[in-house]
Design an enzyme around this catalytic site. Structure first.
Site, PDB file in Angstrom:
ATOM      1  N   CYS A 189       0.530  19.785   8.261  1.00 38.19           N
ATOM      2  CA  CYS A 189       0.548  20.431   9.738  1.00 38.19           C
ATOM      3  C   CYS A 189      -0.511  21.078   9.689  1.00 38.19           C
ATOM      4  O   CYS A 189      -1.459  21.233   9.172  1.00 38.19           O
ATOM      5  CB  CYS A 189       1.735  21.669   9.657  1.00 38.19           C
ATOM      6  SG  CYS A 189       3.264  20.596   9.064  1.00 38.19           S
ATOM      7  N   GLU A 234      -1.193  -1.531 -11.531  1.00 43.68           N
ATOM      8  CA  GLU A 234      -1.886  -1.021 -10.114  1.00 43.68           C
ATOM      9  C   GLU A 234      -3.449  -0.675 -10.341  1.00 43.68           C
ATOM     10  O   GLU A 234      -4.070  -0.606  -9.323  1.00 43.68           O
ATOM     11  CB  GLU A 234      -1.280   0.541 -10.060  1.00 43.68           C
ATOM     12  CG  GLU A 234      -1.547   1.557  -9.542  1.00 43.68           C
ATOM     13  CD  GLU A 234      -1.214   1.205  -7.748  1.00 43.68           C
ATOM     14  OE1 GLU A 234      -0.886   0.300  -7.380  1.00 43.68           O
ATOM     15  OE2 GLU A 234      -1.888   1.988  -6.986  1.00 43.68           O
TER      16      GLU A 234
END
Ligand code: F6R
Length: 613
Positions: free
Chosen positions: A2, A486
């Protein structure tokens, strides 16, 4: 993440707030809103979607031109969907107090219950709205000023916040506070600005005050006062911002991928926030409350994902079988959807996705729903399609991931899987003592990651020595086998070096033929149940003139004897090792890509969200 902007001064606040919000767009958001004081009232407008939509809504409204004080917000949803009601600003019942908030209020359910019993009415699903009501509760019952009410309210709150508050009854004042979520104050001529980072401010002034955690500031037209949250005055220094806008967005890092790798201690703290009940030593996952009884009795778990999310699923298989003792399978979503899969009664399907929009994962999820499975989502993007279409789920709270290569979403996926596995394990068979060991150790993981991140430069220097090799192998066992996959994926997708990941024991069944002439082989070899076996594998590679880079546990001198390079990670419980061992591999891939001049944040042929088949 935010973003907050605020303004108090002689100029019209509207355009300054909107421009500031646009500067914060890079942080990621899904709704936005403004609050401007004008003519005795707080005028609030907000909406989901782009800031341009908000701008259009506001266009022509005279209050945008006449109001000279206001606060604004871009929201990246954590509690509740990205819609108008959940967008900030939030207000008290009278609409006379408004807040914008970044962070997470951990005890919001208890506070909401308390405030509801006092007659407050909530209009959103957010944790933030409790702040507006709580401040008004104190304001109307004894606090003589807005700042007193804010101080009193924050005394009741646990969690993190960057907070800005306005009140129509004290119209020339903005109160801001910070704990765990950045907030800075721009000091202009006869004006102040506030923002979550300097990019929203530097157009107006380079003079800033950095608010520290546990500090509060009161901005008025006559000046500024700063206090600690214990109400002790503090003197703050005005500092100069010297960064460009682009540098600010990157927070000083060269690429978003590197920034996100370094954010992992914090993103994991956010992921754990409010979910580890340290008083009763238990796991609480509100998103699963409705289905927990079915989950405890589930006969089989199927984990679905693509790419890095699929690797997180592979580790999930170990976690769910090991900690919860539930038979588990992992499926490439793209295969599951076309395979005519058997979904027996009592099967729970968990979709893993950062974006929540990956086409194959969504289609596989719908397929499993049609076949009667209980479906869950482990998703980062709140309100995304997968989050909406699953029966229940747990958000990652990793913050927006902008770099194309997934890093912090991956480690948060592991954290959430671990939390679910522990919660189910405890309800099925696990002793409280074992659970407590995991809870204590999980809490230490962010700090342990910080010690691995400190080795970034060493990892870069080491990577430089191998940068001309076009073929690499990554090998691991057990919990660290998916980390080998990964590591290889990260390296190939951003540096275009060919890399394969394998379970170490599989090497003998074919791939060993590749090893000659100094080929780099990365072993993920921390102290674990198969440690002796992996030492054997290392020696097999050395005997064939491969070069070994080992990821090992701090203090392990044995691995060192057989390896060309060792990167150490702190010791932890075996099930949590992937959270540490993946970090050096992310850094290795990053540095390799930079050394080869690749565009790290936008690798060739790749998109951040794969919404087509
Ligand atoms: C690799 C990477 C991809 C994604 C995959 C799934 O670094 O980012 O492999 O993990 O495309 O994406 P989500 O998690 O959004 O479903």
């Amino acid at each position: 993440m935010c973003g907050i902007v605020g303004y108090i001064g002689p100029k019209p606040a509207g355009s300054i707030l909107i421009e500031g919000l646009k500067r914060l767009e890079y942080r990621g958001y899904d709704s936005s809103g403004v609050c401007i004081y004008d003519n005795g009232e707080l005028f609030i407008d907000k909406c989901p979607g782009r800031i341009s939509v908000l701008e259009e809504k506001l266009a022509g409204d005279p209050r945008i031109e006449t109001g000279t004080i206001g606060i604004a917000h871009t929201r990246w949803a954590t509690h509740g969907e990205p819609n108008q009601a959940n967008a900030h600003p939030h207000t008290d019942d009278s609409g006379r107090i408004a807040i914008v908030h970044n962070g997470i209020i951990e005890n919001y359910s208890a506070l909401k219950q308390f405030l509801t019993s006092k007659g407050h009415v909530f209009s959103s699903e957010t944790d933030s709205e409790v702040l507006a009501k709580l401040i008004s509760e104190f304001y109307n019952n004894g606090s003589s000023t807005l700042e007193d009410a804010v101080l009193a309210a924050l005394g009741e709150v646990s969690g993190t916040y960057g907070l800005a508050v306005m009140c129509a009854d004290e119209p020339d004042k903005i109160v801001v506070a910070r704990k765990g979520s950045p907030l800075i104050i721009g000091v202009g001529k006869d004006e102040y600005l506030i923002a979550s980072d300097a990019s929203a401010i530097i157009e107006h002034t380079a003079n800033v005050i950095y608010l520290n955690d546990n500090e509060l500031a009161i901005l008025t037209r006559d000046g500024l006062r700063t206090l600690t949250l214990d109400n002790v005055p503090v003197t703050k220094k005005i500092q100069q911002v010297e960064w460009t806008l682009e540098q600010i967005a990157l927070d000083g890092y060269d690429h978003f991928m590197l920034k996100e790798i370094f954010e992992q201690p914090d993103s994991i703290r956010m992921s754990l926030s409010g979910r580890l009940d340290m008083r009763d030593m238990r796991i609480q996952l509100g998103g699963l409350d409705q289905v927990v009884r079915d989950l405890v009795r589930t006969r089989k778990i199927v984990l679905l994902g693509c790419g890095t999310a699929w690797h997180a699923g592979l580790i999930g298989e170990y976690l769910f079988e090991d900690l919860a003792r539930i038979p588990t399978e992992v499926e490439y979503a793209s295969e599951f959807r076309y395979r005519n899969p058997i979904v027996e009664e009592g099967t729970s399907v968990i979709a893993l996705s950062q974006s929540g929009e990956t086409a194959d994962t969504l289609a596989a999820l719908r397929e499993s729903q049609d076949r009667g499975a209980l479906t869950l989502g482990i998703v980062n993007a709140v309100g995304s399609t997968i989050a909406r279409e699953t029966d229940a789920g747990v958000y990652l709270h990793a913050g927006p991931e902008i770099g194309v290569a997934s890093t912090k979403a991956f480690t948060c996926q592991l954290v959430v899987e671990t939390l679910i596995a522990l919660m189910l394990g405890r309800r099925r068979h696990m002793s409280q003592q074992t659970l407590e060991r995991y809870i204590e150790e999980l809490q230490k993981i962010p700090e342990k990651i910080e010690t691995v991140l400190k080795q970034s430069e060493q990892i870069r220097d080491m990577t430089a020595k191998y940068i001309d090799y076009e073929n690499w192998l990554f090998l691991g066992r057990g919990y660290n086998y998916p980390i080998a996959l990964e590591g290889a994926l990260k390296l190939k997708e951003i540096s275009y070096i060919h890399a394969e990941g394998l379970p170490a024991a599989e090497m003998k069944h074919g791939p060993i033929a590749l090893i000659h002439d100094g080929m780099p082989v990365v072993f993920i070899a921390p102290k674990c149940g198969t440690y002796e076996k992996i030492l054997g594998n290392i020696q097999e590679v050395k005997a064939r003139s491969g070069q070994v880079i080992a990821i090992a546990t701090e203090g392990d001198t044995e691995v060192h004897k057989h390896s060309d390079h060792v990167i150490y990670v702190p010791d932890t419980l075996e099930a949590l090792q992937p959270l540490l061992t993946v970090i050096p591999l992310q850094l290795l891939a990053y540095h390799a890509a930079v050394l080869r001049g690749c565009n790290v944040d936008k690798p060739r042929n790749l998109a951040k969200s794969v919404t087509v088949e």
